[in-house]
Design a protein around this motif. Structure first.
Motif, short mmCIF file in Angstrom:
data_model
loop_
_atom_site.label_atom_id
_atom_site.label_comp_id
_atom_site.label_asym_id
_atom_site.label_seq_id
_atom_site.Cartn_x
_atom_site.Cartn_y
_atom_site.Cartn_z
N ASN A 299 44.04 37.97 61.19
CA ASN A 299 43.94 39.42 61.29
C ASN A 299 42.65 39.96 60.70
O ASN A 299 41.98 40.81 61.29
N SER A 300 42.27 39.47 59.52
CA SER A 300 41.09 40.01 58.84
C SER A 300 39.79 39.62 59.54
O SER A 300 38.74 40.19 59.24
N LYS A 301 39.86 38.70 60.47
CA LYS A 301 38.65 38.22 61.17
C LYS A 301 38.36 39.02 62.44
O LYS A 301 37.35 38.81 63.09
N VAL A 302 39.28 39.90 62.81
CA VAL A 302 39.12 40.72 64.02
C VAL A 302 38.80 42.14 63.59
O VAL A 302 39.54 42.74 62.82
N ASN A 303 37.70 42.68 64.08
CA ASN A 303 37.24 44.02 63.69
C ASN A 303 37.15 44.94 64.90
O ASN A 303 36.72 44.52 65.98
N THR A 304 37.52 46.19 64.69
CA THR A 304 37.29 47.23 65.69
C THR A 304 36.28 48.18 65.08
O THR A 304 36.51 48.75 64.02
N THR A 305 35.14 48.32 65.76
CA THR A 305 34.08 49.15 65.22
C THR A 305 33.56 50.15 66.25
O THR A 305 33.71 49.96 67.46
N PHE A 306 32.94 51.17 65.72
CA PHE A 306 32.28 52.22 66.51
C PHE A 306 30.85 52.30 65.98
O PHE A 306 30.65 52.42 64.78
N THR A 307 29.88 52.24 66.88
CA THR A 307 28.47 52.28 66.48
C THR A 307 27.91 53.67 66.78
O THR A 307 27.82 54.08 67.94
N ARG A 308 27.54 54.35 65.72
CA ARG A 308 27.08 55.74 65.85
C ARG A 308 25.82 55.87 66.70
O ARG A 308 25.76 56.72 67.59
N ASN A 309 24.80 55.07 66.41
CA ASN A 309 23.52 55.30 67.09
C ASN A 309 23.49 54.76 68.51
O ASN A 309 22.47 54.86 69.19
N ALA A 310 24.62 54.23 68.99
CA ALA A 310 24.72 53.80 70.39
C ALA A 310 25.68 54.69 71.17
O ALA A 310 25.91 54.47 72.35
N SER A 311 26.23 55.71 70.53
CA SER A 311 27.24 56.57 71.14
C SER A 311 26.68 57.97 71.37
O SER A 311 25.92 58.48 70.56
N TYR A 312 27.11 58.56 72.48
CA TYR A 312 26.63 59.92 72.77
C TYR A 312 27.67 60.72 73.54
O TYR A 312 28.58 60.17 74.16
N ILE A 313 27.52 62.02 73.46
CA ILE A 313 28.29 62.98 74.26
C ILE A 313 27.28 63.94 74.85
O ILE A 313 26.44 64.50 74.15
N ILE A 314 27.38 64.14 76.17
CA ILE A 314 26.55 65.14 76.85
C ILE A 314 27.50 66.14 77.49
O ILE A 314 28.33 65.77 78.32
N ALA A 315 27.40 67.38 77.07
CA ALA A 315 28.26 68.43 77.61
C ALA A 315 27.50 69.75 77.58
O ALA A 315 26.71 70.00 76.67
N ALA A 316 27.78 70.57 78.58
CA ALA A 316 27.10 71.85 78.69
C ALA A 316 27.67 72.91 77.76
O ALA A 316 26.99 73.87 77.41
N ASP A 317 28.94 72.74 77.35
CA ASP A 317 29.57 73.75 76.50
C ASP A 317 30.47 73.08 75.47
O ASP A 317 30.78 71.90 75.57
N THR A 318 30.89 73.87 74.50
CA THR A 318 31.69 73.31 73.40
C THR A 318 33.09 72.89 73.85
O THR A 318 33.66 71.95 73.29
N ILE A 319 33.64 73.56 74.84
CA ILE A 319 34.98 73.19 75.33
C ILE A 319 34.94 71.79 75.95
O ILE A 319 35.77 70.93 75.63
N SER A 320 33.97 71.54 76.81
CA SER A 320 33.83 70.22 77.43
C SER A 320 33.51 69.17 76.38
O SER A 320 34.03 68.05 76.41
N ARG A 321 32.65 69.53 75.45
CA ARG A 321 32.27 68.60 74.39
C ARG A 321 33.49 68.19 73.56
O ARG A 321 33.67 67.03 73.22
N ASP A 322 34.35 69.14 73.24
CA ASP A 322 35.55 68.86 72.47
C ASP A 322 36.49 67.93 73.25
O ASP A 322 37.08 67.01 72.68
#
Length: 192
Positions: free
Chosen positions: A73-96
């Motif tokens: 169990n401790s050898k399996v990781n779930t990660t999120f990489t900030r500088n490889a992730s993006y959101i493109i949206a024209a407005d705050t509702i779509s962005r949310d």
């Protein structure tokens, strides 16, 4: 000694910056808009999201340790990489809505990490080949990609927020059902 101190002083901020770039999955943490730090090239009303979520696995042990290790169990990781992730949206509702979709994707990655941990726990025995996990890892990644694609289709990449909420709740329930396979958990041995 000065050289060693200089190298340490130079590498410490780099290592800190790298560690700040990766978020380990945690049930108490919810991705924030500020976590999406890749360059955002906004173009003509298009909207999109990319959450760089990864299920990773790695271990280092000798043959004797491997033979008597059942819980990976401790050898399996779930990660999120900030500088490889993006959101493109024209407005705050779509962005949310896109942010909520990315949160569901991150949780979906953790679900499949737990499924991988469970498979390894069930399939590993004392005489397993040290590479026993490779087919299981490939299988889990194929299933994760298919489920992620289906999530995107079913929810219009999160824009159908009611369907996304339903799907996300289902993912969270499945995570809870695999509670023994969290990263820090020790699964219960089966009684024959």
């Amino acid at each position: 000694m000065r050289l060693l101190l200089f190298v340490f002083a130079y590498l410490l901020p780099i290592s800190f910056a790298i560690s700040q770039n990766v978020i380990d999955w945690n049930p108490k943490y919810e991705l924030q808009d500020s976590d999406f730090q890749a360059s955002r090239h906004e173009s003509g009303g298009n909207i999109s999201v990319y959450a760089a979520c990864t299920v990773g696995f790695g271990y280092q042990m000798n043959g004797y340790q491997f033979m008597f290790t059942k819980n990976f169990n401790s050898k399996v990781n779930t990660t999120f990489t900030r500088n490889a992730s993006y959101i493109i949206a024209a407005d705050t509702i779509s962005r949310d809505k896109l942010l909520k979709f990315a949160r569901a994707e991150f949780d979906l990655s953790e679900l499949y990490a737990r499924k991988f941990r469970q498979l390894m726990f069930e399939k590993k025995n004392a005489f397993s080949d040290p590479n026993f996990y490779q087919k299981l890892y490939e299988q889990i990644h194929v299933e994760l990609a298919a489920r992620n694609s289906q999530l995107s289709l079913d929810t219009n990449a999160g824009l159908a927020d009611i369907r996304l909420k339903e799907q996300h709740e289902k993912i969270l329930a499945e995570i809870d059902a695999l509670a023994d396979f969290c990263k820090e958990c020790k699964p219960k041995k089966k009684k024959d």
